[in-house]
Motif scaffolding. Structure first.
Motif: not given
Length: 118
Positions: A93-98, A103-104
């Motif tokens: 699963l992707p991390t929160t930072t990713q 989104a940015v």
């Protein structure tokens, strides 16, 4: 007619004698069967006694303990393999930072498209 009656009476006596012989044979057969069944029951009682003497609960306790340990080991391995599978899925699963950077990047691409677009 008298001869016929005498012949019938003689036939009846013969039939009764044969029935008596059959009844005696059946009674003798029952006695033989009872003796045989008694012998079989005696043997079965002896076998049961031997089995009871050989397979006491004290003899079965170590086997039961070993089976419990094997079952626990199998349960532990199954749980471990399930956890390893789950851990592998979670690691993918992707991390929160990713997710935030993705989104940015989407917003930046939209802004650039709007700025240079019509």
């Amino acid at each position: 007619m008298l001869e016929r009656v005498e012949a019938l009476e003689a036939g009846q006596k013969t039939i009764l004698a044969k029935l008596d012989e059959i009844g005696k044979g059946i009674a003798d057969g029952r006695l033989d069967n009872e003796k045989r069944f008694g012998a079989i029951e005696g043997r079965l009682t002896g076998i049961e006694a031997k089995l009871d003497a050989r397979a006491t609960k004290a003899d079965l306790t170590p086997i039961e303990t070993k089976l419990t340990k094997v079952q626990d080991a199998v349960d532990t391995r199954a749980a471990t393999s399930d956890l390893n599978l789950l851990k592998g899925k979670v690691d993918a699963l992707p991390t929160t930072t990713q997710l935030v950077l993705f989104a940015v990047a989407i917003f930046a691409a939209a802004g650039i498209t709007r700025f240079f677009g019509h």
